[in-house]
Structures are given as structure tokens and as C-alpha cells.
Design a protein around this motif. Structure first.
Motif, PDB file in Angstrom:
ATOM      1  N   GLU A 104       3.883   5.491  -5.472  1.00 23.52           N
ATOM      2  CA  GLU A 104       3.915   5.606  -6.939  1.00 23.52           C
ATOM      3  C   GLU A 104       2.914   6.650  -7.421  1.00 23.52           C
ATOM      4  O   GLU A 104       3.215   7.462  -8.316  1.00 23.52           O
ATOM      5  CB  GLU A 104       3.604   4.244  -7.559  1.00 23.52           C
ATOM      6  CG  GLU A 104       4.730   3.222  -7.392  1.00 23.52           C
ATOM      7  CD  GLU A 104       4.366   1.888  -7.996  1.00 23.52           C
ATOM      8  OE1 GLU A 104       3.193   1.729  -8.416  1.00 23.52           O
ATOM      9  OE2 GLU A 104       5.259   0.991  -8.030  1.00 23.52           O
ATOM     10  N   LYS A 105       1.686   6.601  -6.811  1.00 24.08           N
ATOM     11  CA  LYS A 105       0.697   7.614  -7.194  1.00 24.08           C
ATOM     12  C   LYS A 105       1.179   9.011  -6.876  1.00 24.08           C
ATOM     13  O   LYS A 105       1.032   9.943  -7.682  1.00 24.08           O
ATOM     14  CB  LYS A 105      -0.623   7.334  -6.486  1.00 24.08           C
ATOM     15  CG  LYS A 105      -1.333   6.061  -6.990  1.00 24.08           C
ATOM     16  CD  LYS A 105      -2.633   5.843  -6.260  1.00 24.08           C
ATOM     17  CE  LYS A 105      -3.329   4.573  -6.762  1.00 24.08           C
ATOM     18  NZ  LYS A 105      -4.597   4.353  -6.037  1.00 24.08           N
ATOM     19  N   GLN A 106       1.751   9.162  -5.697  1.00 22.85           N
ATOM     20  CA  GLN A 106       2.280  10.475  -5.323  1.00 22.85           C
ATOM     21  C   GLN A 106       3.397  10.895  -6.269  1.00 22.85           C
ATOM     22  O   GLN A 106       3.503  12.056  -6.659  1.00 22.85           O
ATOM     23  CB  GLN A 106       2.785  10.437  -3.874  1.00 22.85           C
ATOM     24  CG  GLN A 106       1.690  10.330  -2.834  1.00 22.85           C
ATOM     25  CD  GLN A 106       2.234  10.256  -1.427  1.00 22.85           C
ATOM     26  OE1 GLN A 106       3.450  10.145  -1.241  1.00 22.85           O
ATOM     27  NE2 GLN A 106       1.340  10.295  -0.448  1.00 22.85           N
ATOM     28  N   THR A 107       4.203   9.895  -6.675  1.00 24.20           N
ATOM     29  CA  THR A 107       5.302  10.207  -7.600  1.00 24.20           C
ATOM     30  C   THR A 107       4.760  10.638  -8.958  1.00 24.20           C
ATOM     31  O   THR A 107       5.234  11.611  -9.571  1.00 24.20           O
ATOM     32  CB  THR A 107       6.219   8.984  -7.760  1.00 24.20           C
ATOM     33  OG1 THR A 107       6.679   8.582  -6.476  1.00 24.20           O
ATOM     34  CG2 THR A 107       7.398   9.297  -8.639  1.00 24.20           C
ATOM     35  N   GLN A 108       3.733   9.876  -9.464  1.00 22.77           N
ATOM     36  CA  GLN A 108       3.139  10.254 -10.748  1.00 22.77           C
ATOM     37  C   GLN A 108       2.502  11.629 -10.677  1.00 22.77           C
ATOM     38  O   GLN A 108       2.629  12.447 -11.599  1.00 22.77           O
ATOM     39  CB  GLN A 108       2.089   9.202 -11.145  1.00 22.77           C
ATOM     40  CG  GLN A 108       2.671   7.827 -11.498  1.00 22.77           C
ATOM     41  CD  GLN A 108       1.603   6.798 -11.750  1.00 22.77           C
ATOM     42  OE1 GLN A 108       0.397   7.121 -11.676  1.00 22.77           O
ATOM     43  NE2 GLN A 108       2.043   5.568 -12.058  1.00 22.77           N
ATOM     44  N   LEU A 109       1.776  11.887  -9.555  1.00 24.96           N
ATOM     45  CA  LEU A 109       1.158  13.194  -9.374  1.00 24.96           C
ATOM     46  C   LEU A 109       2.208  14.293  -9.347  1.00 24.96           C
ATOM     47  O   LEU A 109       2.055  15.346  -9.982  1.00 24.96           O
ATOM     48  CB  LEU A 109       0.334  13.207  -8.089  1.00 24.96           C
ATOM     49  CG  LEU A 109      -0.384  14.530  -7.757  1.00 24.96           C
ATOM     50  CD1 LEU A 109      -1.354  14.902  -8.893  1.00 24.96           C
ATOM     51  CD2 LEU A 109      -1.118  14.429  -6.432  1.00 24.96           C
ATOM     52  N   GLU A 110       3.281  14.005  -8.653  1.00 27.57           N
ATOM     53  CA  GLU A 110       4.349  14.994  -8.571  1.00 27.57           C
ATOM     54  C   GLU A 110       4.987  15.204  -9.940  1.00 27.57           C
ATOM     55  O   GLU A 110       5.330  16.327 -10.321  1.00 27.57           O
ATOM     56  CB  GLU A 110       5.399  14.539  -7.550  1.00 27.57           C
ATOM     57  CG  GLU A 110       4.897  14.603  -6.113  1.00 27.57           C
ATOM     58  CD  GLU A 110       5.914  14.067  -5.139  1.00 27.57           C
ATOM     59  OE1 GLU A 110       6.984  13.601  -5.619  1.00 27.57           O
ATOM     60  OE2 GLU A 110       5.669  14.091  -3.921  1.00 27.57           O
ATOM     61  N   ALA A 167       2.270   1.609  -3.516  1.00 29.40           N
ATOM     62  CA  ALA A 167       1.269   2.125  -4.473  1.00 29.40           C
ATOM     63  C   ALA A 167       1.009   3.600  -4.229  1.00 29.40           C
ATOM     64  O   ALA A 167       0.958   4.411  -5.167  1.00 29.40           O
ATOM     65  CB  ALA A 167      -0.020   1.312  -4.354  1.00 29.40           C
ATOM     66  N   LEU A 168       0.838   3.947  -2.946  1.00 29.22           N
ATOM     67  CA  LEU A 168       0.619   5.348  -2.625  1.00 29.22           C
ATOM     68  C   LEU A 168       1.809   6.196  -3.030  1.00 29.22           C
ATOM     69  O   LEU A 168       1.654   7.299  -3.577  1.00 29.22           O
ATOM     70  CB  LEU A 168       0.353   5.482  -1.116  1.00 29.22           C
ATOM     71  CG  LEU A 168       0.075   6.897  -0.592  1.00 29.22           C
ATOM     72  CD1 LEU A 168      -1.164   7.482  -1.289  1.00 29.22           C
ATOM     73  CD2 LEU A 168      -0.112   6.887   0.911  1.00 29.22           C
ATOM     74  N   GLN A 191       0.831  -1.209   0.000  1.00 32.55           N
ATOM     75  CA  GLN A 191       0.000   0.000   0.000  1.00 32.55           C
ATOM     76  C   GLN A 191       0.861   1.253   0.000  1.00 32.55           C
ATOM     77  O   GLN A 191       0.590   2.214  -0.720  1.00 32.55           O
ATOM     78  CB  GLN A 191      -0.925  -0.009   1.217  1.00 32.55           C
ATOM     79  CG  GLN A 191      -1.987  -1.105   1.184  1.00 32.55           C
ATOM     80  CD  GLN A 191      -2.809  -1.136   2.456  1.00 32.55           C
ATOM     81  OE1 GLN A 191      -2.563  -0.356   3.373  1.00 32.55           O
ATOM     82  NE2 GLN A 191      -3.780  -2.060   2.502  1.00 32.55           N
TER      83      GLN A 191
END
Length: 469
Positions: A353-359, A350-351, A347
């Protein structure tokens, strides 16, 4: 004739007698002189003390070192004393008699319980080096042999006998010899102890009396007896009181006391042998009892050890089962914990990675926005620059139009600066050709010179081509 011969013979006899008297007188004088010479000195040796008594002048001298000394002839007596002397009372080493000043028999002593014994002993004495004490000793004993016989032997035997009265026979032969030797040497050197005769209780082993209840003459029995013993008196400080020491006034020192193997009387020896056998039997019985007791105790201990071992094995098996269950529970708990940690990790990843993509998207948006703003600013800058350059060009053009003649003159000047250095060595000849278009419009100088330069270059090219042919 006979009378004359007789007269001559008498004269010859008288002359011979006179010569003989002179000869004998000379011999007697020589002998007397030699006697006087040898009597006027004496030699001393190492290890001896010499007392020289001069009867003519009444003086006494003492010599303790080796040398040669003078004396009054025929009126001096020299007395010799050994500086160290040994009295041996029957003591032997390895069957050999010890070399001593005096060889004497063992000292016969009687103990407090009336038993007797013979004690072999050796005493070594040393004379004082103080001349005054030597003189006092010589006044008292007058010779070396008298000193040994009257003082040293009697005192050594007396101290040995008195010291023995402070012990019982059994006490002496059952471990008291060493203490006896110490007390003997102490009293011989420092004076006898002051003692008081008292009755004390002593536990002894003796032969049992033969009676109606005992027909064994060799039976031993333990009993407490009242024995008269010399008890040492002590002063207020707890030290032993002492009598005067006869050796102290003469400075004689006790250098060594050795005791040989004492010999008990027959009754005491028989008692000690039987007591030793009884003690040996008793020790054997006690050892057998102790062995049986130890074996029983060992068997009991072995049973207790087996019992304790069985308890320990059961306890160990129980503990092992508990430990096994605890291990299983712990392993399951660790597995669940590991699974929980793994899910939390997934988790979190994944969080992340999402934060990285958002950033990354935010960063790209910011970059594009920045690029757009930069392009806008660049376009504005180019437009402003173009406008500024147009304004400058317009201003220049306006300036040139307002001063056309000046501007043309400057151009002609610049052309001249470039062209004149190039035409420095150029010779102008009448051209073989004419430049013009046949119109009435005049041709400027730049066109003329340009055409001339081109023609000249063409000419040189033709000449070069001809040479190469």
C-alpha cells in the motif's frame, strides 16, 4: 377194320411222341438258356468284397463297389467277404449282447503273478481295399469263415493273452486296465512287442499265512515278491521292438477295441475285496489321524491368531497414540506457520500500500509537472502565435496603408459582388424621402441602399398589417 384202326392209332401215337419230344426239348433248351443267362453275371452290394475266380481261364478279379458284373457260366466261383467285421468275446452293453460277426466267450488270461481272469472284449476289423492284398488273403484262407476262425479270432485271443502276461493281477485291476487296452490295440495293429522274461520285485498285498503268531486267516500283509514278467525290449532309439504282424501282409486294419468289465478269479477277487476293506480302514484311520492333527493345528493356530491379534491391537493402540501426538504437533506447527504467513502477508500488504501510495504521488507529481510544462508550452505557443498574428496583421496593415487605393477598390469590388446580385430585379424610383443629415458631407452609396432597404421593408410590413385587418 381192326387192322385199320390199329394202324391209325400207331400213327397217332408216333406223332404224339414226336411232338412231346420237341416240347421237352424246347423246355430243356429254355431252362439251359436261362441257366446260362443267370450264370453269366452277378451283382455286388455295398459293404462287401467279392473275389471272382475263373477256373476256365485261370483269372482272379476283385470287386469292392456295388454293380452288375459278367462271369463265365459254370466255370466261375464268387467268394464274398464282409469289408468290416466284429468279434465279440463276451462283451455286453446294458445286459444286451452286441451284434457282431462272431459271438464268443470271454478271453481267459493269466497274469504274471499266476492269477487268472476273464476279459470281455470286442474287436472290429476292416479289410484292405487293395486288390493284390485281397487276392493274397484269399489264396491263404480261401473263404470268409476260414479267415475269421483261422486268423482274426486266434490273433485277437493271442495278443490279449500275451499282453496280460506283462501285468500282475493286482496291477491290472488297480488302475492298469486303460494302459492294457492301449497296449492291446497297439500290438494288435502294429505287431506284438518283443519281450524278455525277467524276475522283478513287485510290492503286493496278500493274505498272511496262518502260523503260531497269526491265527487270523483274513489278515493281509504287505510284502515284496519276485515275479516273472515279460519286459518289453527297446531298440537304440528307445522304441519297442516288435514281432511280425500277421494282419499287415493282408492290409487288415484294427478299427476299434473295447474292453468290458474283467472278471477276476475267486482268489484274486477275494484278495482285492479284503485289500479294499483294509485300504478303506487304513484310509479311515489316516483320515482320523489327519483330522486330529488338523484340529490340534487349528487350535494352535487359533491361539497364535489370538496372540497375534492382541499384539496387533497393542501395536495399533501405540501407533494411534503416536499418530495423535504427531497430529497435535503438526496442527500446532501448521498454526504457527499460518500465523507467520498471515503476519508476513499483512506486512507485505502494508508495504504494497505504501509503495502504491508513493507510486500514485509520484505519478500525480509527474502529471502536475507535465501539465505545468504543457501549460508553459501552451502559453509560449499562444504568445508566439499572437506575436505571429500581430506581425501578420501589422504586415497587412502596412501593406494596406502603402496601397490604400487598391485596398479600397478591392472593398468596393467585394461589396458590388454581394449587392449587385441582390439588386438584379430592383427598380429604382425616385425616393419619397431624402437620406442625409443636412450637412455638407456626402452620404455614401452603402448608407443610401441600406436606408432604402429598411424603408421598403417597413412599407411591406405596413401593407401586411392592413390586409390582416
Amino acid at each position: 377194320m381192326n387192322q385199320a384202326v390199329k394202324t391209325q392209332f400207331d400213327a397217332l401215337s408216333k406223332s404224339l411222341a414226336r411232338h412231346l419230344k420237341r416240347y421237352f426239348a424246347a423246355i430243356a433248351g429254355t431252362v439251359i438258356a436261362l441257366m446260362l443267362g443267370f450264370s453269366s453275371f452277378f451283382t455286388t452290394e455295398l459293404g462287401y468284397t467279392y473275389v471272382v475266380q475263373d477256373t476256365l481261364f485261370g483269372t482272379i478279379r476283385v470287386f469292392t463297389e456295388p454293380g452288375v458284373h459278367l462271369k463265365v457260366p459254370f466255370f466261375s466261383n464268387v467268394y464274398t467277404y464282409n469289408q468290416a467285421m466284429t468279434l465279440n468275446f463276451g462283451n455286453q452293453e446294458s445286459g444286451e449282447v452286441i451284434r457282431a460277426t462272431r459271438q464268443l466267450n470271454e478271453v481267459e488270461v493269466q497274469f504274471a503273478d499266476t492269477y487268472t481272469a476273464s476279459i470281455p472284449a470286442t474287436f472290429r476289423f476292416k479289410l484292405s481295399a487293395d486288390p493284390e492284398r485281397i487276392v493274397a488273403m484269399h489264396r491263404e484262407f480261401r473263404s470268409y469263415d476260414n479267415l475269421i476262425d483261422s486268423l482274426l479270432i486266434k490273433n485277437a485271443k493271442n495278443v490279449t493273452v500275451v499282453t496280460a502276461t506283462q501285468y500282475t493281477g493286482e496291477e491290472f485291476f488297480q488302475g492298469g486296465l486303460n494302459k492294457f487296452k492301449v497296449q492291446l490295440e497297439d500290438q494288435l495293429q502294429n505287431g506284438l512287442y518283443q519281450t524278455e522274461r525277467r524276475q522283478v520285485e513287485v510290492e503286493q498285498t496278500d493274505l498272511a499265512a496262518v502260523s503260531s503268531t497269526n491265527d487270523d486267516g483274513d489278515k493281509l500283509e504287505h510284502k515284496v515278491q519276485l515275479v516273472w514278467k515279460n519286459i518289453i525290449l527297446q531298440d537304440a532309439a528307445g522304441q519297442a521292438r516288435r514281432l511280425a504282424n500277421p494282419l499287415e501282409s493282408y492290409g487288415i486294419q484294427v478299427r476299434q477295441v473295447t474292453i468290458g468289465r474283467p472278471i477276476p478269479e475267486h482268489r484274486l477277487d477275494e484278495l482285492l475285496v479284503k485289500k479294499k476293506d483294509l485300504v478303506a480302514k487304513r484310509i479311515t484311520a489316516i483320515q482320523a489321524q489327519e483330522t486330529a492333527r488338523a484340529e490340534a493345528k487349528t487350535a494352535q493356530l487359533e491361539k497364535e491368531i489370538e496372540k497375534a491379534r492382541a499384539i496387533q491391537d497393542a501395536q495399533r493402540a501405540k501407533e494411534l497414540a503416536v499418530i495423535s501426538k504427531q497430529k497435535e504437533v503438526e496442527m500446532e506447527r501448521q498454526q504457527a506457520e499460518l500465523e507467520r504467513v498471515r503476519k508476513e502477508k499483512e506486512q507485505a500488504v502494508a508495504l504494497l500500500e505504501k509503495q502504491t501510495q508513493l507510486e500514485v504521488a509520484t505519478a500525480e507529481r509527474d502529471i502536475q509537472k507535465a501539465n505545468a510544462e504543457a501549460a508553459t508550452y501552451a502559453a509560449k505557443a499562444i504568445r508566439e502565435k499572437g506575436l505571429a498574428e500581430a506581425e501578420v496583421a501589422k504586415a497587412n496593415l502596412m501593406a494596406k496603408q502603402s496601397a490604400r487605393d487598391i485596398y479600397m477598390a478591392e472593398i468596393q469590388r467585394d461589396i458590388a459582388r454581394v449587392m449587385y446580385p441582390a439588386l438584379k430585379e430592383t427598380q429604382i424610383q425616385m425616393p419619397a424621402y431624402y437620406v442625409g443629415d443636412g450637412s455638407a458631407t456626402p452620404v455614401n452609396s452603402l448608407d443610401v441602399f441600406t436606408s432604402l432597404g429598411a424603408m421598403d421593408h417597413l412599407k411591406q410590413s405596413l401593407q401586411t398589417a392592413e390586409r390582416t385587418r
